[in-house]
Design a protein around this motif. Structure first.
Motif, short mmCIF file in Angstrom:
data_model
loop_
_atom_site.label_atom_id
_atom_site.label_comp_id
_atom_site.label_asym_id
_atom_site.label_seq_id
_atom_site.Cartn_x
_atom_site.Cartn_y
_atom_site.Cartn_z
N ALA A 405 0.84 -1.21 0.00
CA ALA A 405 0.00 0.00 0.00
C ALA A 405 0.87 1.26 0.00
O ALA A 405 0.55 2.24 -0.68
N ALA A 406 1.96 1.22 0.76
CA ALA A 406 2.87 2.38 0.81
C ALA A 406 3.49 2.63 -0.57
O ALA A 406 3.63 3.79 -1.00
N LYS A 407 3.82 1.59 -1.28
CA LYS A 407 4.43 1.75 -2.60
C LYS A 407 3.44 2.30 -3.62
O LYS A 407 3.79 3.18 -4.43
N TRP A 408 2.18 1.83 -3.57
CA TRP A 408 1.16 2.39 -4.46
C TRP A 408 0.87 3.85 -4.11
O TRP A 408 0.64 4.68 -5.00
N ALA A 409 0.88 4.16 -2.81
CA ALA A 409 0.67 5.55 -2.37
C ALA A 409 1.79 6.44 -2.89
O ALA A 409 1.57 7.60 -3.28
N THR A 410 3.02 5.91 -2.90
CA THR A 410 4.17 6.66 -3.43
C THR A 410 3.94 7.04 -4.89
O THR A 410 4.20 8.18 -5.30
N VAL A 411 3.44 6.12 -5.68
CA VAL A 411 3.16 6.38 -7.10
C VAL A 411 2.11 7.49 -7.24
O VAL A 411 2.28 8.44 -8.02
N ALA A 412 1.03 7.39 -6.46
CA ALA A 412 -0.05 8.38 -6.53
C ALA A 412 0.44 9.77 -6.11
O ALA A 412 0.16 10.77 -6.79
N ILE A 413 1.20 9.83 -5.00
CA ILE A 413 1.70 11.12 -4.51
C ILE A 413 2.69 11.71 -5.52
O ILE A 413 2.72 12.92 -5.76
N GLY A 414 3.49 10.83 -6.14
CA GLY A 414 4.43 11.30 -7.16
C GLY A 414 3.72 11.94 -8.33
O GLY A 414 4.12 13.01 -8.81
N ILE A 415 2.63 11.34 -8.79
CA ILE A 415 1.87 11.88 -9.93
C ILE A 415 1.26 13.24 -9.58
O ILE A 415 1.33 14.20 -10.37
N VAL A 416 0.66 13.34 -8.39
CA VAL A 416 0.07 14.61 -7.94
C VAL A 416 1.16 15.69 -7.86
O VAL A 416 0.97 16.83 -8.30
N SER A 417 2.32 15.34 -7.30
CA SER A 417 3.42 16.31 -7.13
C SER A 417 3.94 16.80 -8.48
O SER A 417 4.29 17.97 -8.63
N ILE A 418 4.01 15.90 -9.45
CA ILE A 418 4.47 16.30 -10.79
C ILE A 418 3.51 17.33 -11.38
O ILE A 418 3.93 18.36 -11.92
N GLY A 419 2.20 17.06 -11.27
CA GLY A 419 1.20 17.99 -11.81
C GLY A 419 1.27 19.36 -11.16
O GLY A 419 1.29 20.40 -11.85
N LEU A 420 1.31 19.40 -9.83
CA LEU A 420 1.34 20.68 -9.12
C LEU A 420 2.70 21.38 -9.28
O LEU A 420 2.78 22.60 -9.38
N GLY A 421 3.79 20.58 -9.31
CA GLY A 421 5.13 21.14 -9.48
C GLY A 421 5.28 21.86 -10.81
O GLY A 421 5.96 22.88 -10.93
N ALA A 422 4.62 21.33 -11.84
CA ALA A 422 4.66 21.98 -13.16
C ALA A 422 4.02 23.36 -13.10
O ALA A 422 4.49 24.31 -13.73
N LEU A 423 2.96 23.51 -12.30
CA LEU A 423 2.29 24.81 -12.16
C LEU A 423 3.12 25.80 -11.33
O LEU A 423 3.04 27.01 -11.52
N ALA A 424 3.92 25.28 -10.39
CA ALA A 424 4.63 26.14 -9.43
C ALA A 424 6.06 26.47 -9.86
O ALA A 424 6.83 26.99 -9.08
N ARG A 425 6.40 26.21 -11.13
CA ARG A 425 7.81 26.28 -11.52
C ARG A 425 8.40 27.70 -11.47
O ARG A 425 9.62 27.85 -11.46
#
Length: 546
Positions: A405-425
């Motif tokens: 579950a922790a590993k799947w959560a890592t993937v999900a959090i990574g995807i969200v961070s990529i999306g928001l990080g692109a906006l905050a560049r």
């Protein structure tokens, strides 16, 4: 600076200088990534159970953990954001350095050791000890994930700026691709290496960051014959602001709103560290309370020395670069330190300049990767251990299921961070981290302190404090100038900013404490005084700690 320097933005010169030595730059980056991936795979092979994945098997020494804590704490905000803030705003930018350092001392005095003695893997372990498990763990997990994502934004923004400067990428698509690459590496580090891999990466990164910062500090001081007064005087003159550059008020003194913003920032910085999940879980990796204290002492020395050097980094950048060139490279000043390295090494086109630019940028990239791994581990651990294992599965999940579950959560959090990080560049990374500090201090800190030190605290108080602090801080950020209304905002072309301050701490932090107190007083639940007594003994002595 020559007429040619004045005629072109420094980012163009940096890109031109870097292009001549691009094979060197790419080689340095590749060496670091390959080395850290090797460490991660090696550590991953030794990760056999939940204790290994979440807490590194509690096998790290005080010195090792102190180094890793330093690596976790000295983020892209410290290296890129503070240098940029000082280079553009002088004295007011240096307030970030003071705030981050003082914050660390508050965390140590109030929270670090009691939390290590009381918990097992996450902040939720401590909060749930004397409260109703399911609602409190759900709240703790939600808060951990939100705080971590805010912090991740800063690291992603720093990565996008840094690598695009080195590789000469100017398109938005290219910068977003870089953010996605960092997110992918982050997912690999955490899913394969767990806490063991992440800790070793952070230790390597701390050594590289300190070495790189010492090198640039030495070279800048050498340029000014180790005369700090001469350095500061040149910085003030070069900034175009004169003496005002070395005095309070350039950023936080022009209006009453900016003065309030400074107070809000100060409160958030000083109190925020004690509520940051990725810092708090580091103290679960040592075997004893004595080792936790030793790691704290090492961390104080390393972090203190680093923040002293940010004075030279920031004012040195102001002294040798034009403010217009820094802003042309990045609106928020995040590239001031790498550009100063290029200039101090001989300027654009020189081998020395390209080598220094590549080394410092590789160090900054190492910083980003190590911190994002720590943040992702904190949030995925909290989801798996608090929400999945104890709320969804009601304590019936096996260790293998929890880690999956922790590993799947890592993937999900990574995807969200990529999306928001692109906006905050285009946002200043130090400012973004200050927002994470405000959210942590509003939602987590009141609940942690009340749980550890107030026997009247109840489950309702904990829920009001976490959700109230979280909702108020996030809502105020959403409707602040950070998100809209200014050229440096996330969405500069729209205006829905009715909250005038850039940091919500002045409102949301007292509100978090107030709601925790009020929720407990109005609760019909009778606090378990026996459980509080157990927690008090455990937190202060370490008796029965895992």
């Amino acid at each position: 600076m020559s007429a040619a320097h004045a005629a072109y933005p420094t980012v163009q010169l940096a890109a031109e200088g870097a292009s001549e030595h691009r094979p060197l730059i790419i080689t340095l980056f590749a060496c670091f990534v390959v080395a850290t991936l090797f460490i991660t795979v090696w550590a991953g092979r030794q990760t056999k159970d939940a204790s290994d994945f979440y807490a590194g098997g509690r096998q790290f020494t005080g010195f090792q953990n102190g180094l890793a804590v330093s690596g976790d704490y000295m983020s892209a905000a410290s290296f890129l954001g503070i240098a940029g803030a000082i280079a553009l705003f002088g004295y007011d930018g240096f307030l970030y350095s003071i705030g981050f350092l003082v914050a660390w001392l508050v965390a140590l005095l109030l929270v670090a050791e009691p939390l290590r003695n009381s918990g097992r893997y996450t902040m939720g372990d401590v909060l749930a000890y004397r409260m109703r498990q399911r609602p409190v763990r759900t709240a703790a997990g939600a808060s951990t994930i939100v705080v971590s994502i805010f912090y991740l934004l800063a690291q992603m923004a720093g990565a996008g700026v840094l690598v695009s400067l080195l590789l000469g990428i100017t398109s938005d698509g290219g910068k977003i691709a870089i953010v996605a690459l960092v997110g992918l590496l982050m997912i690999v580090y955490v899913t394969i290496g767990g806490m063991k891999g992440t800790t070793w990466v952070q230790m390597v990164k701390a050594v590289l960051l300190i070495a790189g910062t010492v090198l640039i500090t030495f070279l800048i001081l050498l340029k000014f014959h180790f005369n700090l007064s001469d350095l500061l005087g040149t910085a003030a003159e070069n900034s175009g602001k004169g003496k005002a550059f070395l005095e309070p008020g350039l950023k936080y003194g022009a209006t009453s709103t900016s003065k309030l913003d400074f107070i809000s920032l100060g409160i958030a910085l000083v109190l925020g560290t004690a509520g940051l999940p990725h810092i708090l879980i580091r103290f679960y990796t040592v075997p004893t309370a004595k080792a936790a204290r030793k790691s704290v002492n090492w961390a104080i020395g390393i972090i203190g020395a680093f923040y002293l050097m940010t004075i030279v980094l920031g004012f040195g950048a102001a002294a040798i670069l034009k403010p217009g060139d820094i802003i042309a490279s990045n609106k928020a000043g995040n590239t001031a330190a790498p550009l100063a390295a290029l200039e101090i090494g001989g300027g654009s086109g020189s081998t020395g300049g390209a080598i220094l630019l590549a080394v410092i940028s590789a160090v900054a990239f190492a910083t980003i990767l190590a911190v994002v791994a720590g943040l992702t581990l904190a949030s995925s651990s909290s989801f798996a251990h608090d929400i999945y294992a104890n709320v969804i599965r009601k304590g019936r999940a096996t260790e293998k299921e929890e880690i999956r579950a922790a590993k799947w959560a890592t993937v999900a959090i990574g995807i969200v961070s990529i999306g928001l990080g692109a906006l905050a560049r285009d946002l200043n990374v130090a400012g973004l981290v200050a927002l994470a500090f405000a959210v942590a201090a509003s939602a987590n800190l009141p609940t942690i302190l009340y749980s550890l030190f107030w026997k009247r605290f109840t489950t309702q108080g904990a829920l009001w404090s976490i959700y109230g602090g979280l909702a108020s801080s996030v809502l105020l950020v959403l409707f602040s100038p950070v998100v809209s209304s200014k050229p440096t905002s996330m969405f500069p072309d729209v205006d829905f900013a009715w909250f005038p301050l850039e940091n919500p701490g002045l409102i949301s932090i007292p509100l978090g404490f107030l709601l925790g107190w009020l929720g407990s007083l109005l609760s019909k639940e009778e606090p378990d005084k026996g459980k509080y007594a157990e927690l008090e003994v455990k937190s202060l002595t370490g008796v029965g700690a895992h």
